[in-house]
Motif scaffolding. Structure first.
Motif, PDB file in Angstrom:
ATOM      1  N   SER A   1      -9.810   0.328 -10.921  1.00  0.00           N
ATOM      2  CA  SER A   1      -8.824  -0.132  -9.940  1.00  0.00           C
ATOM      3  C   SER A   1      -7.517  -0.510 -10.613  1.00  0.00           C
ATOM      4  CB  SER A   1      -9.380  -1.345  -9.194  1.00  0.00           C
ATOM      5  OG  SER A   1      -9.610  -2.410 -10.111  1.00  0.00           O
TER       6      SER A   1
ATOM      7  N   TYR B   1     -10.392   3.700  -2.820  1.00  0.00           N
ATOM      8  CA  TYR B   1      -9.800   2.689  -3.720  1.00  0.00           C
ATOM      9  C   TYR B   1      -8.701   3.342  -4.542  1.00  0.00           C
ATOM     10  CZ  TYR B   1     -14.425   0.265  -3.663  1.00  0.00           C
ATOM     11  OH  TYR B   1     -15.597  -0.332  -3.340  1.00  0.00           O
TER      12      TYR B   1
ATOM     13  N   VAL C   1      -4.896   4.105  -3.344  1.00  0.00           N
ATOM     14  CA  VAL C   1      -3.844   3.101  -3.461  1.00  0.00           C
ATOM     15  C   VAL C   1      -3.288   3.085  -4.895  1.00  0.00           C
ATOM     16  CG1 VAL C   1      -3.305   0.645  -3.226  1.00  0.00           C
ATOM     17  CG2 VAL C   1      -4.956   1.709  -1.678  1.00  0.00           C
ATOM     18  N   ILE C   2      -4.213   3.133  -5.843  1.00  0.00           N
ATOM     19  CA  ILE C   2      -3.832   3.083  -7.259  1.00  0.00           C
ATOM     20  C   ILE C   2      -3.074   4.344  -7.663  1.00  0.00           C
ATOM     21  CG2 ILE C   2      -4.742   2.862  -9.618  1.00  0.00           C
ATOM     22  CD1 ILE C   2      -5.605   0.576  -7.873  1.00  0.00           C
TER      23      ILE C   2
ATOM     24  N   GLN D   1       0.321   4.614  -6.170  1.00  0.00           N
ATOM     25  CA  GLN D   1       1.110   3.402  -6.378  1.00  0.00           C
ATOM     26  C   GLN D   1       2.019   3.133  -5.169  1.00  0.00           C
ATOM     27  OE1 GLN D   1       1.300   0.969  -9.093  1.00  0.00           O
ATOM     28  NE2 GLN D   1      -0.760   1.819  -9.310  1.00  0.00           N
ATOM     29  N   ARG D   2       1.434   3.363  -4.008  1.00  0.00           N
ATOM     30  CA  ARG D   2       2.148   3.017  -2.778  1.00  0.00           C
ATOM     31  C   ARG D   2       1.245   2.065  -2.019  1.00  0.00           C
ATOM     32  NH1 ARG D   2       3.126   8.603  -1.934  1.00  0.00           N
ATOM     33  NH2 ARG D   2       1.892   8.610  -0.031  1.00  0.00           N
ATOM     34  N   ASP D   3       1.823   1.253  -1.170  1.00  0.00           N
ATOM     35  CA  ASP D   3       0.973   0.331  -0.426  1.00  0.00           C
ATOM     36  C   ASP D   3       0.171   1.101   0.614  1.00  0.00           C
ATOM     37  OD1 ASP D   3       0.048  -2.207  -0.634  1.00  0.00           O
ATOM     38  OD2 ASP D   3       1.981  -3.148  -0.264  1.00  0.00           O
ATOM     39  N   LEU D   4      -0.931   0.489   1.007  1.00  0.00           N
ATOM     40  CA  LEU D   4      -1.909   1.149   1.868  1.00  0.00           C
ATOM     41  C   LEU D   4      -1.286   1.797   3.096  1.00  0.00           C
ATOM     42  CD1 LEU D   4      -4.992   1.577   2.265  1.00  0.00           C
ATOM     43  CD2 LEU D   4      -5.043  -0.623   3.440  1.00  0.00           C
ATOM     44  N   SER D   5      -0.442   1.057   3.788  1.00  0.00           N
ATOM     45  CA  SER D   5       0.098   1.535   5.071  1.00  0.00           C
ATOM     46  C   SER D   5       0.990   2.758   4.887  1.00  0.00           C
ATOM     47  CB  SER D   5       0.882   0.418   5.743  1.00  0.00           C
ATOM     48  OG  SER D   5       1.979   0.069   4.934  1.00  0.00           O
ATOM     49  N   GLU D   6       1.441   2.995   3.675  1.00  0.00           N
ATOM     50  CA  GLU D   6       2.352   4.116   3.445  1.00  0.00           C
ATOM     51  C   GLU D   6       1.623   5.398   3.082  1.00  0.00           C
ATOM     52  OE1 GLU D   6       5.581   2.865   0.770  1.00  0.00           O
ATOM     53  OE2 GLU D   6       5.064   0.818   1.405  1.00  0.00           O
TER      54      GLU D   6
ATOM     55  N   LEU E   1     -10.553  -1.184   3.679  1.00  0.00           N
ATOM     56  CA  LEU E   1      -9.280  -0.495   3.460  1.00  0.00           C
ATOM     57  C   LEU E   1      -9.026   0.523   4.577  1.00  0.00           C
ATOM     58  CD1 LEU E   1      -9.405   0.133  -0.416  1.00  0.00           C
ATOM     59  CD2 LEU E   1      -8.081  -1.603   0.797  1.00  0.00           C
TER      60      LEU E   1
ATOM     61  N   ALA F   1      -8.221  -1.445   7.704  1.00  0.00           N
ATOM     62  CA  ALA F   1      -6.868  -2.006   7.638  1.00  0.00           C
ATOM     63  C   ALA F   1      -5.826  -0.901   7.836  1.00  0.00           C
ATOM     64  CB  ALA F   1      -6.659  -2.701   6.289  1.00  0.00           C
TER      65      ALA F   1
ATOM     66  N   ILE G   1      -0.962  -5.892   5.065  1.00  0.00           N
ATOM     67  CA  ILE G   1      -1.920  -6.053   3.966  1.00  0.00           C
ATOM     68  C   ILE G   1      -1.350  -5.441   2.688  1.00  0.00           C
ATOM     69  CG2 ILE G   1      -4.263  -5.489   3.182  1.00  0.00           C
ATOM     70  CD1 ILE G   1      -4.481  -5.142   6.545  1.00  0.00           C
TER      71      ILE G   1
ATOM     72  N   LEU H   1      -1.405  -3.563  -3.590  1.00  0.00           N
ATOM     73  CA  LEU H   1      -0.924  -3.369  -4.981  1.00  0.00           C
ATOM     74  C   LEU H   1      -0.467  -4.660  -5.620  1.00  0.00           C
ATOM     75  CD1 LEU H   1       1.031  -0.032  -5.033  1.00  0.00           C
ATOM     76  CD2 LEU H   1      -1.125  -0.577  -6.131  1.00  0.00           C
TER      77      LEU H   1
END
Lengths: 432, 432
Positions: A101, A126, A129-130, A133-138, A189, A192, B429, B432
């Motif tokens: 992660s 998981y 996201v890593i 390197q963008r936030d989940l919603s994007e 995740l 969300a 949420i 990162l």
């Protein structure tokens, strides 16, 4: 000639992987082929994972265990983590899930599939996201699917995908007022992401595309249980069971494309519910192998959840689960350290072995019988050879020396085995 | 007015001990009285053990645990041993068996019944050898019975007596070629004594005299299982079952004199045999409480037998056992040290609690539910309050600090609970 083990099995082909599994399990290759064809045994072996030592997972085979490891913010040293992996394999883990992660996860994943003989699993959500390197919603649905493809190309043998929840689940969770909502990390995740974007679960919506990827590399799908109960109170509720029903439907769709499937299971669950839960999984998912995390039989033992999981895992495996995810003493509290990992593995091995004996699998009890002989004859060297963890057993005895070789410091001359050996040999028994 | 709790119960008298048990177990005093009258609950409370906090043992009550301690050649310090006893009680042990095997055992035994609120049990046959300082073969039947009387007079609440083996057992053990013969320490002494002297088992031959003693002080007889299986291979064999049948006969004789009885049980036993074994005990011994040592579900885990026993104990208690003897990681290897004792107690408490939840005992799950609430709301203080071992849980978290209060270092911002709380609150949420 064939894309997946399942396709081969259905075409009547006995692969070298099936042969290897048959030998390990004291079955005929034909028996294994039949079980793989029916989906009741999976052999997780990505076509690109050249060094994998094939293992079968199924309720009629030896119970397998999985160990979660991976590079994290706290442990970024690839070589150190790789050493942990190899010692987990040495301790008897048949599968390693790489839950890395942090940072660039690909090199470690590739190192695993290049060097590790255990089955390698991942949870691509998981890594999404890593990786970006963008936030989940994007993230977009396509981003998620692309990461599944990347993992397949990297040689991963099985992927946990939380395909079973949908937008309906959002309402269900809101209305049902579970004590613990979702405790599945990947599941939360996905949940969300659905909440933030208003979209449907991409792993559900694009399931056919995922099947194409998995078919191409023979990646086994481990259908994640986003709604697995996170406490005793939530166990067996409609959220869990409706998702299980959906996982059964998805299993059929996967099988239609010759893609191998496992089903993930609880979670936290009182001891009296486990047998029924295993049975329902077997019927609803038509015998697809069940991969359980625990089940933890109480919520009040943080620091000892390797034990609560060993109790539940042994009972689950006796009643049909075929694959146990280890749980460490650090569960619910912290990232497990090296000793936690070790304790977790041994507890899981004990549970798996206890179940194998209980299921009367061929030769499952051989080592127990050899241990009994060694105990009766005070053959300590043989006892260490039979032990799950010889080093620990040996050191406990060594640090508290007995007065006699034919006893231990617990009973000394009161040792029942010693008294009985003498009594049956007609010898005089000195106790004082 | 009455000699024993059983006599009182049969005369329709509700004793203060029954009242205390009723309150702890969320039952009416009348319910407890009925169960004591039938022998299905025992309240081990010697009339001379003034400070005992009464507890009931029975399959419909909370599962109780026993801890073995005592002065030995390695640990002769009474005060140090007494401190171990009190910390075992604090950790939740309802009974302490004093297995002292060195020097003058009486002062420590009397100290226990003068100061310890837990039920105190002993195995008088061990003490016979120590007390008379004569070798086993030189003891007479009367010597053994006199030690039982002495323990009763010292205020002991229950005594393990291996009444169920006879001279026939000698032939049976010889013929049956068990892998582990007898592994009961007391049982092996009785067996050896019979072999050396040619006499019948004094605890069987003079059972009526023993009943008179036990009746006078209200000492509960814990009928020892000399033939309890010492390995998986011996479990459920005719040696074990014939002894069980005899224990059922002796139970009837004890009940005829209003003497309370428990039955001791396995031992080593594969997981699939435990339920049947508990059922058979219940029928053959007419519901007399079952006191099990383990059962250990595999023979190959020396160093981890607290775990193999927790698995078997939880399943046994769910199926009818009511009293679990703790097993430590040092079992089969050495005298347990302080940390082993602690690990053994906690594993036994976990097994007992898991069974209580599974049996749906009143309020058994309350603490689990409170823990779930505390986990969802990240109320760490509350979590420690709900934990079986708060100190250990707290220190695991403390030594590996999380980045966020609302998570632990295992998942960090990937924490499912955190993601779900935010998602359900409609919050953004950040992962990162």
């Amino acid at each position: 000639m064939y894309q997946t083990q399942m396709e081969a099995a259905r075409k009547g082909i006995i692969t070298k992987e099936m042969q290897a599994v048959a030998q390990k399990e004291y079955r005929t290759p034909e028996e294994i082929r039949t079980l793989v064809a029916k989906g009741q045994v999976v052999i997780c072996a990505n076509r690109l994972h050249q060094c994998v030592e094939p293992n079968g997972i199924g309720s009629m085979l030896r119970t397998k265990i999985n160990v979660n490891l991976g590079v994290s913010r706290d442990c970024k040293d690839y070589d150190a983590e790789m050493q942990k992996v190899m010692s987990a394999v040495e301790l008897g883990a048949e599968a390693i899930m790489d839950l890395s992660s942090h940072g660039n996860t690909q090199p470690f994943r590739r190192k695993l599939t290049a060097q590790c003989p255990a089955m390698i699993g991942t949870v691509p959500v998981y890594d999404s996201v890593i990786h970006y390197q963008r936030d989940l919603s994007e993230l977009t649905a396509k981003d998620f699917i692309d990461v599944v493809r990347m993992h397949a190309e990297d040689g991963v043998d099985f992927v946990t995908l939380h395909c079973g929840i949908t937008r309906k689940t959002i309402q269900q969770i809101r209305q049902h007022k579970r004590k613990m909502n979702l405790v599945s990390r990947g599941g939360s995740l996905v949940f969300a992401w659905m909440c933030m974007t208003g979209n449907e679960n991409p792993f559900y919506e694009y399931f056919d595309e995922i099947l194409e990827i998995c078919r191409a590399y023979d990646v086994t799908i481990s259908l994640g249980d986003a709604c697995r109960p996170g406490c005793l109170a939530d166990a067996g509720d409609v959220c869990q069971i409706e998702e299980l029903v959906r996982l059964g439907e998805l299993t059929k769709r996967a099988w239609a494309k010759d893609v191998q499937v496992m089903i993930e299971g609880p979670g936290h669950m009182a001891l009296d519910r486990i047998a029924a839960n295993m049975q329902i999984q077997q019927t609803v998912c038509m015998g697809a192998p069940f991969y359980v995390l625990g089940p933890l039989v109480t919520d009040i033992a943080p620091g000892y959840d390797h034990i609560t999981a060993a109790i539940g895992g042994a009972v689950a495996a006796m009643h049909g689960a075929s694959f146990l995810c280890y749980v460490t003493p650090a569960e619910h509290l912290a990232l497990p350290n090296v000793e936690d990992v070790r304790q977790g593995i041994i507890a899981a091995k004990i549970a798996a072995h206890a179940a194998d004996v209980a299921k009367h699998l061929p030769h499952a009890q051989d080592m127990d019988d050899a241990m009994a002989e060694a105990r009766r004859t005070f053959d300590w060297e043989k006892q260490w050879q039979c032990a799950i963890d010889p080093q620990t057993a040996k050191s406990i005895r060594a640090e508290r020396k007995p007065e006699l070789e034919e006893s231990c410091s617990m009973c000394g001359k009161f040792c029942a085995v010693r008294s009985m050996n003498k009594a049956l040999a007609g010898e005089y028994i000195d106790i004082l």
